[in-house]
Design a protein around this motif. Structure first.
Motif, PDB file in Angstrom:
ATOM      1  N   UNK A  24      45.802  43.122  72.283  1.00  0.00           N
ATOM      2  CA  UNK A  24      45.978  42.224  71.146  1.00  0.00           C
ATOM      3  C   UNK A  24      47.412  42.181  70.627  1.00  0.00           C
ATOM      4  N   UNK A  25      48.107  43.322  70.441  1.00  0.00           N
ATOM      5  CA  UNK A  25      49.475  43.251  69.894  1.00  0.00           C
ATOM      6  C   UNK A  25      50.415  42.402  70.740  1.00  0.00           C
ATOM      7  N   UNK A  26      50.266  42.443  72.072  1.00  0.00           N
ATOM      8  CA  UNK A  26      51.139  41.659  72.949  1.00  0.00           C
ATOM      9  C   UNK A  26      50.780  40.179  72.858  1.00  0.00           C
ATOM     10  N   UNK A  27      49.490  39.878  72.958  1.00  0.00           N
ATOM     11  CA  UNK A  27      49.040  38.485  72.879  1.00  0.00           C
ATOM     12  C   UNK A  27      49.438  37.892  71.529  1.00  0.00           C
ATOM     13  N   UNK A  28      49.212  38.640  70.463  1.00  0.00           N
ATOM     14  CA  UNK A  28      49.539  38.151  69.121  1.00  0.00           C
ATOM     15  C   UNK A  28      51.036  37.885  68.977  1.00  0.00           C
ATOM     16  N   UNK A  29      51.853  38.814  69.495  1.00  0.00           N
ATOM     17  CA  UNK A  29      53.308  38.642  69.398  1.00  0.00           C
ATOM     18  C   UNK A  29      53.772  37.414  70.182  1.00  0.00           C
ATOM     19  N   UNK A  70      55.373  44.191  81.556  1.00  0.00           N
ATOM     20  CA  UNK A  70      56.224  45.340  81.258  1.00  0.00           C
ATOM     21  C   UNK A  70      55.828  45.976  79.925  1.00  0.00           C
ATOM     22  N   UNK A  71      55.648  45.136  78.907  1.00  0.00           N
ATOM     23  CA  UNK A  71      55.248  45.654  77.605  1.00  0.00           C
ATOM     24  C   UNK A  71      53.853  46.282  77.676  1.00  0.00           C
ATOM     25  N   UNK A  72      52.985  45.703  78.495  1.00  0.00           N
ATOM     26  CA  UNK A  72      51.617  46.190  78.634  1.00  0.00           C
ATOM     27  C   UNK A  72      51.575  47.605  79.208  1.00  0.00           C
ATOM     28  N   UNK A  73      52.293  47.823  80.302  1.00  0.00           N
ATOM     29  CA  UNK A  73      52.218  49.124  80.965  1.00  0.00           C
ATOM     30  C   UNK A  73      52.963  50.212  80.198  1.00  0.00           C
ATOM     31  N   UNK A  74      53.786  49.823  79.230  1.00  0.00           N
ATOM     32  CA  UNK A  74      54.517  50.825  78.457  1.00  0.00           C
ATOM     33  C   UNK A  74      53.661  51.494  77.390  1.00  0.00           C
ATOM     34  N   UNK A  75      52.481  50.930  77.121  1.00  0.00           N
ATOM     35  CA  UNK A  75      51.563  51.513  76.133  1.00  0.00           C
ATOM     36  C   UNK A  75      52.271  51.745  74.796  1.00  0.00           C
ATOM     37  N   UNK A  76      52.910  50.709  74.289  1.00  0.00           N
ATOM     38  CA  UNK A  76      53.660  50.816  73.034  1.00  0.00           C
ATOM     39  C   UNK A  76      52.734  51.014  71.840  1.00  0.00           C
ATOM     40  N   UNK A  77      53.214  51.780  70.857  1.00  0.00           N
ATOM     41  CA  UNK A  77      52.449  52.069  69.644  1.00  0.00           C
ATOM     42  C   UNK A  77      53.181  51.479  68.444  1.00  0.00           C
ATOM     43  N   UNK A  90      67.716  37.857  72.031  1.00  0.00           N
ATOM     44  CA  UNK A  90      66.839  38.567  71.110  1.00  0.00           C
ATOM     45  C   UNK A  90      65.347  38.337  71.239  1.00  0.00           C
ATOM     46  N   UNK A  91      64.872  37.608  72.273  1.00  0.00           N
ATOM     47  CA  UNK A  91      63.446  37.307  72.354  1.00  0.00           C
ATOM     48  C   UNK A  91      62.588  38.558  72.482  1.00  0.00           C
ATOM     49  N   UNK A  92      62.930  39.446  73.411  1.00  0.00           N
ATOM     50  CA  UNK A  92      62.132  40.660  73.578  1.00  0.00           C
ATOM     51  C   UNK A  92      62.155  41.512  72.319  1.00  0.00           C
ATOM     52  N   UNK A  93      63.311  41.593  71.680  1.00  0.00           N
ATOM     53  CA  UNK A  93      63.409  42.354  70.428  1.00  0.00           C
ATOM     54  C   UNK A  93      62.491  41.765  69.364  1.00  0.00           C
ATOM     55  N   UNK A  94      62.386  40.432  69.332  1.00  0.00           N
ATOM     56  CA  UNK A  94      61.498  39.790  68.367  1.00  0.00           C
ATOM     57  C   UNK A  94      60.038  40.148  68.639  1.00  0.00           C
ATOM     58  N   UNK A  95      59.645  40.173  69.916  1.00  0.00           N
ATOM     59  CA  UNK A  95      58.290  40.595  70.263  1.00  0.00           C
ATOM     60  C   UNK A  95      58.057  42.044  69.845  1.00  0.00           C
ATOM     61  N   UNK A  96      58.997  42.910  70.194  1.00  0.00           N
ATOM     62  CA  UNK A  96      58.866  44.330  69.872  1.00  0.00           C
ATOM     63  C   UNK A  96      58.796  44.558  68.367  1.00  0.00           C
ATOM     64  N   UNK A  97      59.479  43.725  67.611  1.00  0.00           N
ATOM     65  CA  UNK A  97      59.497  43.905  66.155  1.00  0.00           C
ATOM     66  C   UNK A  97      58.111  43.755  65.554  1.00  0.00           C
ATOM     67  N   UNK A  98      57.247  43.002  66.225  1.00  0.00           N
ATOM     68  CA  UNK A  98      55.889  42.804  65.741  1.00  0.00           C
ATOM     69  C   UNK A  98      54.936  43.871  66.256  1.00  0.00           C
ATOM     70  N   UNK A  99      55.384  44.641  67.248  1.00  0.00           N
ATOM     71  CA  UNK A  99      54.514  45.626  67.885  1.00  0.00           C
ATOM     72  C   UNK A  99      54.867  47.058  67.534  1.00  0.00           C
ATOM     73  N   UNK A 100      56.104  47.294  67.092  1.00  0.00           N
ATOM     74  CA  UNK A 100      56.611  48.656  66.906  1.00  0.00           C
ATOM     75  C   UNK A 100      57.217  48.830  65.515  1.00  0.00           C
ATOM     76  N   UNK A 101      57.568  50.067  65.190  1.00  0.00           N
ATOM     77  CA  UNK A 101      58.082  50.369  63.858  1.00  0.00           C
ATOM     78  C   UNK A 101      59.517  49.878  63.679  1.00  0.00           C
ATOM     79  N   UNK A 102      60.369  50.106  64.690  1.00  0.00           N
ATOM     80  CA  UNK A 102      61.776  49.716  64.591  1.00  0.00           C
ATOM     81  C   UNK A 102      62.332  49.476  65.983  1.00  0.00           C
ATOM     82  N   UNK A 103      63.310  48.572  66.057  1.00  0.00           N
ATOM     83  CA  UNK A 103      63.912  48.203  67.333  1.00  0.00           C
ATOM     84  C   UNK A 103      65.431  48.232  67.208  1.00  0.00           C
ATOM     85  N   UNK A 104      66.074  48.919  68.133  1.00  0.00           N
ATOM     86  CA  UNK A 104      67.524  48.856  68.275  1.00  0.00           C
ATOM     87  C   UNK A 104      67.804  47.962  69.465  1.00  0.00           C
TER      88      UNK A 104
END
Length: 217
Positions: A24-29, A70-77, A90-104
C-alpha cells in the motif's frame, strides 16, 4: 490538454501492479506524487512512459516499474531515514517522503539540485533535505541510514557509501554489465554488505560508479 491524473492511475495499473508490487505505501505514493512535476520542462508529456527518462548524459529518471520494484524489495518502514543518491529532479525522493520518516537527497549537478529542491518544496515534501555534493561521497554527517537508494546504474559501489548504513540497513542499486543489468539489494550486517539479486533492470552507469580498470603490459 493532458490528463496527468488519469495517466498516473494507468501507470500504476499497467506498469506497477503487474510487476507484483502491491504494498500500500508504494501504490499510494505513486498514485499521489505528481511525476510530471519532476520531469524536465517541455517534456511533461513523457512523464508516465514505460521507460527511463533522460535528464543529462548518464542521468535518468528510473522507469516506474524498476523504481517500484526497487522500493518494494527494500522493505522500507515509515520510521526509516533514507539516503537517495543521484536524486536528479527529486521524483524518487518525493515518493520516499511519503513512505519514510526523513530523506536526504544527494545531487552533484547544481542545476538539478536547485530544481529538485524547488519542486519538492512546491509538492509539499517537507521531510526531504536536498544536498549538493559528490554522489560517491554520500552524506555521512546525516547518517547512518536505514536505507540507501542509488538512482542509476553502477559497476561498483564505493565503501564510503556502504559504511554509511546502519547495522541491518539496506542498499539498492542497478548493477550493469555492458547493456545488461540487474537490481541487487545489499544488507549491512556485522560491518559487511551481502548482495542479493532482485530483478532485471537497466540504467546508465553514474559517473564515479565505474569499476576499477585493470591495466596490464
Amino acid at each position: 490538454m493532458t490528463d496527468f491524473s488519469a495517466n498516473r492511475v494507468m501507470m500504476v495499473d499497467t506498469q506497477v501492479r503487474p510487476s507484483d508490487v502491491t504494498k500500500f505505501p508504494i501504490i499510494d505514493a505513486m498514485l499521489s506524487v505528481r511525476r510530471e512535476a519532476f520531469v524536465p520542462r517541455g517534456r511533461k508529456e513523457t512523464a508516465y512512459v514505460d521507460a527511463n527518462i533522460a535528464l543529462s548524459p548518464n542521468r535518468v529518471i528510473l522507469e516506474p516499474r524498476s523504481l517500484a520494484k526497487m522500493l518494494d524489495v527494500m522493505e522500507l518502514q515509515n520510521s526509516d531515514v533514507v539516503l537517495a543518491i543521484g536524486t536528479g529532479l527529486g521524483y524518487t525522493a518525493a515518493l520516499l517522503s511519503r513512505m519514510c520518516d526523513a530523506v536526504i537527497a544527494l545531487e552533484e549537478d547544481a542545476a538539478l539540485a536547485k530544481d529538485a529542491e524547488a519542486s519538492l518544496l512546491e509538492e509539499g515534501a517537507d521531510n526531504v533535505v536536498v544536498l549538493e555534493g559528490a554522489l560517491t561521497a554520500g552524506a555521512a554527517k546525516h547518517g547512518p541510514y536505514d536505507a540507501i537508494v542509488i538512482e542509476g546504474g553502477v559497476e561498483a559501489v564505493p565503501e564510503t557509501l556502504l559504511s554509511q548504513l546502519k547495522e541491518g540497513g539496506r542498499i539498492a542499486a542497478i548493477f550493469m554489465e555492458g547493456a545488461l543489468g540487474e537490481c541487487r539489494i545489499g544488507y549491512f550486517v556485522d560491518g559487511q554488505v551481502t548482495w542479493r539479486r532482485a530483478f532485471n533492470a537497466s540504467a546508465p552507469v553514474l559517473p564515479g560508479f565505474e569499476a576499477a580498470q585493470d591495466f596490464s603490459l
